[in-house]
Design a protein around this motif. Sequence first.
Motif, short mmCIF file in Angstrom:
data_model
loop_
_atom_site.label_atom_id
_atom_site.label_comp_id
_atom_site.label_asym_id
_atom_site.label_seq_id
_atom_site.Cartn_x
_atom_site.Cartn_y
_atom_site.Cartn_z
N LEU A 107 -2.82 -9.45 -2.03
CA LEU A 107 -2.85 -7.82 -1.79
C LEU A 107 -1.86 -7.33 -2.49
CD1 LEU A 107 -1.38 -9.30 2.21
CD2 LEU A 107 -3.63 -8.09 1.55
N ARG A 108 -1.34 -7.26 -3.02
CA ARG A 108 0.02 -7.34 -4.23
C ARG A 108 -0.78 -6.80 -5.48
NH1 ARG A 108 5.63 -10.02 -6.79
NH2 ARG A 108 4.98 -7.77 -8.27
N GLN A 109 -1.88 -7.01 -5.73
CA GLN A 109 -2.62 -6.96 -6.68
C GLN A 109 -2.44 -5.07 -7.35
OE1 GLN A 109 -6.25 -8.47 -6.76
NE2 GLN A 109 -5.62 -9.87 -7.88
N PRO A 110 -2.81 -4.22 -6.33
CA PRO A 110 -2.65 -2.72 -6.86
C PRO A 110 -1.37 -1.94 -7.12
CG PRO A 110 -4.01 -3.39 -4.48
CD PRO A 110 -3.76 -4.12 -4.81
N TYR A 111 -0.61 -3.16 -6.39
CA TYR A 111 0.76 -2.51 -7.11
C TYR A 111 1.19 -3.05 -8.16
CZ TYR A 111 6.03 -3.11 -7.25
OH TYR A 111 6.65 -3.21 -7.74
N ASP A 112 0.79 -4.42 -8.74
CA ASP A 112 0.92 -5.20 -10.01
C ASP A 112 0.41 -4.03 -10.86
OD1 ASP A 112 3.18 -7.09 -8.80
OD2 ASP A 112 1.33 -7.80 -8.64
N LYS A 121 1.13 -1.08 -0.23
CA LYS A 121 0.01 0.04 -0.13
C LYS A 121 1.44 0.80 -0.30
CE LYS A 121 -3.56 -0.38 3.05
NZ LYS A 121 -3.89 -0.64 4.21
N GLU A 122 1.85 1.31 1.31
CA GLU A 122 2.78 2.41 0.74
C GLU A 122 3.94 2.43 -0.42
OE1 GLU A 122 4.65 2.77 4.54
OE2 GLU A 122 3.11 1.73 5.64
N MET A 123 3.87 1.43 -1.55
CA MET A 123 4.90 1.87 -2.15
C MET A 123 4.30 2.29 -3.39
SD MET A 123 6.57 -2.11 -2.25
CE MET A 123 8.00 -2.10 -4.09
N THR A 124 2.52 1.58 -2.91
CA THR A 124 2.37 2.13 -4.69
C THR A 124 1.60 3.72 -4.48
OG1 THR A 124 1.01 -0.22 -4.27
CG2 THR A 124 -0.52 2.23 -5.35
N ALA A 125 0.93 3.77 -3.49
CA ALA A 125 0.98 5.67 -2.83
C ALA A 125 1.81 6.60 -3.18
CB ALA A 125 -0.05 5.42 -1.31
N TYR A 126 3.36 5.86 -2.60
CA TYR A 126 4.58 6.77 -3.31
C TYR A 126 4.96 6.82 -4.34
CZ TYR A 126 9.36 7.39 -2.95
OH TYR A 126 10.74 8.49 -3.81
N PHE A 127 4.34 5.62 -5.51
CA PHE A 127 4.79 5.83 -6.73
C PHE A 127 4.00 6.68 -7.43
CE2 PHE A 127 6.77 1.12 -5.94
CZ PHE A 127 8.03 1.68 -6.00
N GLN A 128 2.94 6.59 -7.00
CA GLN A 128 1.31 7.25 -7.71
C GLN A 128 1.71 8.07 -7.28
OE1 GLN A 128 -1.91 5.62 -5.62
NE2 GLN A 128 -2.23 4.08 -7.52
N SER A 129 1.62 9.04 -6.44
CA SER A 129 3.07 10.47 -5.85
C SER A 129 3.42 10.75 -6.23
CB SER A 129 2.75 10.59 -4.30
OG SER A 129 4.28 10.26 -4.29
N LYS A 130 4.58 10.76 -7.70
CA LYS A 130 5.54 10.90 -8.27
C LYS A 130 5.64 10.90 -9.51
CE LYS A 130 8.33 10.50 -4.43
NZ LYS A 130 8.49 11.60 -3.94
#
Length: 206
Positions: A125-130, A66-75
Amino acid sequence: MRKEEKTKLTYERILSAAMEEFGTKSYDSASLTTLCNEKRISKGLVYHNFKNKDELYLKCVEECFKEMTAYFQSKEYKAEHVQKSLHNLFQMRQQFFKENPYHCNLFFYTVLQPPKHLREEIHTLRQPYDEFYVNCFRELLQQLQLRDGITIEAAMEYFMIFLEMYNGYFQSKSGEKEDIPALIEDHEVNLSKILDIMLYGVAKSE
């Protein structure tokens, strides 16, 4: 302090300690006893908030993705050229791992040495990241002139097959080698190179 606030702080303290425990060891090596002893948290508190080791581990995995995905989406990673965008995408990922070493280790342990009985839950759990990375790759493909007969959907299918094979290759290597940090570095260096080759091929057109 109100009971709700105290309960929340206790939960966050346990989760933070678990992120460190699971973020420095494999699932099998991590221990709730060690976590409790080193962080001076009673086992009773842990089991009051989490049913067992699996539930606590999966919560850490969920927070990690969740935190990885949010970080990448903010960049912003997009550049004028596809190769530069791809480079930016991996630089962004490597920067996150540098800033969050526990997340880095936890992420790669789920890729290289996932607990067999939890693989289905980890996959969910990793689907949003993928999905984030799939969408990035789709956007990059849309900037390219594809070869005759190659559609974006076909290229995307190839991309997904490639990722599964690539991660499977490193899973097999992790069974032969215990130096996970070296494997992580090898994984990241080669992934960006091979993705570049996959996009542009290995031979010049005649």
